[in-house]
Design an enzyme around this catalytic site. Structure first.
Site, short mmCIF file in Angstrom:
data_model
loop_
_atom_site.label_atom_id
_atom_site.label_comp_id
_atom_site.label_asym_id
_atom_site.label_seq_id
_atom_site.Cartn_x
_atom_site.Cartn_y
_atom_site.Cartn_z
CB SER A 249 -9.84 20.25 172.02
OG SER A 249 -9.75 21.25 171.02
CE LYS A 252 -11.52 25.71 160.27
NZ LYS A 252 -11.20 26.86 159.40
CD GLU A 253 -10.19 19.97 161.15
OE1 GLU A 253 -9.15 19.62 161.73
OE2 GLU A 253 -10.28 20.16 159.93
CB SER A 254 -12.34 17.21 164.70
OG SER A 254 -11.32 18.05 165.20
CB VAL A 255 -15.63 16.54 169.03
CG1 VAL A 255 -15.74 16.62 170.54
CG2 VAL A 255 -16.71 17.37 168.38
CG ASP A 392 -6.18 26.21 159.66
OD1 ASP A 392 -6.20 27.46 159.63
OD2 ASP A 392 -6.90 25.53 160.43
#
Length: 509
Positions: A249, A252-255, A392
């Protein structure tokens, strides 16, 4: 004359004694001697190659072999050659067809003058002081600003002088800027051209630095920077992880990477875990500091000038939020380890297949209705027991697994005392109400009712106008912020005894 007279005459010869003649031999004996001599010469012409130094004892060097010292040196050189040949054969046999090979070059015994065919010992003509092609240095203008007298005066602004000076200054450009070779040429470069080249050189240097910074110190999409990759390798080497399988996955903030767990200080790690690698760039999530700089848990450690510190605080923030949620028994991933900006958590899914998001889950009417009440109950627990606002919450950050809704991505979650905490909660309520109403859940409340149910407040708005409702929320936040700054406590109640919100389908009936 008889024989006795001949002997007497021989003894009386003035030239001394005469050598007696060789005894006569047969023709067969003469032929055998010649054949033996011929065979001996042939043996000397083709020496035995098995003997050391045989190839060195040529006919031209026969005179040099008269010295025992020279012969010993030649034999030693031949012995060294044979040793080197043996080393090459061993090296070739050991390496085989492998891409990674070893070299026995340090064990070679060949003398230095054997391989002196290269030009390393030669002096390059460019290094000599008497270089006939070396360009003359431009004459510097004295401090008075001009040279010469009368009509032959030359100032520092002279076109020819400036041109030669500009051509010489091109050597100061960066090595990656190719300016050509003008040795021995009288090059003159106008000021306009030189300034344009200089500006282009600086622009290319800045561009190259930006590309290098982006490549070496950033984590974007499915790639990780060398520092992050090293941290992941260390987790595998220490036994925390068995292996890392790949990316499952991106956001916008992480992998997020999937991995198989090992053990941590002799404590077992879940069989399947995920590595949440927070991105070290702020390109896609520029306003992330809005969620952390006003959080009273990290206000003393926030530094906007250092992006990497923000990322580490971001990962630490999610870890603390998940621990709070786990204590309240809210379905969420379990924290295994936090290492800088990498958060290791339990995997929500089975057999390398992640659980579907609530948006993508195919649910019947009853399951969707059950999911709605689960989300409502989790929002109440999150606000009242964990003292958190998701900030969020949407169908993209909720998973459906084993008949339950699981909350993920709580790194941006804040406390209700945050200056924008209630605004974030109102946005969460809007997302939840809109999603379930579109999915046909008739029991889904409006955003205003849901907000009052979750917070325990009773903000009455007759016309249900967003602007008026938000104005009430902002006024409440302002009053709460002032109260927190004075006393460090919340000014509004977390729950109301008069309101008993439904938490299950049975309670709503």
């Amino acid at each position: 004359m008889d024989r006795t007279g001949v002997e007497a005459e021989t003894r009386k010869s003035p030239w001394g004694s005469v050598t007696p003649a060789a005894p006569a031999c047969s023709l067969a004996d003469v032929m055998s001697e010649q054949l033996a001599k011929q065979l001996h010469e042939e043996d000397n012409t083709f020496p035995d190659l098995t003997q050391p130094g045989a190839d060195l004892l040529s006919s031209d060097e026969a005179s040099e072999t008269t010295s025992d010292r020279m012969l010993a040196k030649m034999l030693q050189m031949q012995f060294d050659r044979e040793c080197d040949d043996q080393l090459r054969r061993e090296e070739k046999k050991f390496n085989g067809d492998s891409k990674v090979s070893i070299s026995f070059e340090n064990y070679r015994m060949v003398h230095q003058h054997e391989d002196s065919g290269s030009s390393e010992d030669e002096v390059d003509w460019q290094d000599t002081r008497d270089d006939p092609y070396r360009a003359d240095k431009p004459q510097t203008t004295p401090r008075k600003g001009f040279t010469g007298k009368g009509k032959n005066i030359t100032t520092k602004h002279d076109e020819v002088t400036c041109g030669r000076k500009n051509a010489a200054r091109m050597d100061n450009f960066a090595p990656e800027i190719h300016v050509g070779d003008g040795l021995g040429m009288d090059l003159k470069l106008p000021n306009q051209v030189f300034n344009a080249l200089k500006q282009h050189c600086y622009s290319e240097q800045r561009r190259s630095a930006r590309l290098h910074e982006k490549k070496e110190h950033s984590t974007s999409e499915q790639a990780v920077d060398p520092r992050t990759r090293l941290l992941m390798y260390k987790m595998v080497n220490t036994g925390l992880l068995e292996n890392i399988n790949g990316c499952i996955s991106t956001g916008k903030e992480s992998v997020v990477f999937h991995a198989n767990g090992g053990s941590l200080e002799e404590e077992p790690v879940p069989d399947e875990v995920v590595l949440k690698v927070f991105k070290t760039t702020l390109n896609e999530f520029r306003n992330r500091d809005r969620y952390i700089k006003d959080d009273y848990r990290f206000i003393d450690r926030f530094s906007k000038l250092n992006p990497r510190k923000i990322i580490r605080l971001w990962a630490e923030k999610e870890m603390h939020n998940l621990v709070r949620m786990k204590k309240a028994e809210i379905p969420c991933p379990e924290v295994v380890l936090l290492k800088k900006h990498i958060l290791v958590m339990s995997f929500i899914g089975k057999d390398h297949i992640p659980a579907p998001k609530l948006k993508d889950a195919i649910l019947g009417s009853e399951d969707m209705k059950n999911a709605y009440y689960q989300v409502l109950h989790m929002m109440q627990q999150l606000f009242q027991e964990c003292n958190l606002v998701h900030a969020d919450l949407s169908e993209y950050n909720m998973l459906w697994h084993e008949g339950k809704v699981w909350l993920i991505d709580v790194s941006q979650s804040v406390e209700p005392t945050h200056p924008h905490g209630l605004e974030f909660l109102f946005r969460d309520c809007r997302n939840v109400s809109t999603f379930f109403q579109k999915r046909g859940v008739s029991e889904a409340m409006s955003v205003y009712e849901l907000f009052n149910i979750v917070t325990g407040l009773n903000i009455a708005v007759g016309a249900e106008d967003d602007a008026e409702f938000l104005a009430e929320i902002e006024a409440l936040q302002k009053r709460n912020e002032d109260h927190v700054q004075r006393r460090g406590k919340k000014s509004f109640p977390i729950a109301s005894e008069d309101v008993s919100p439904p938490s299950s389908p049975g309670a709503a009936d």
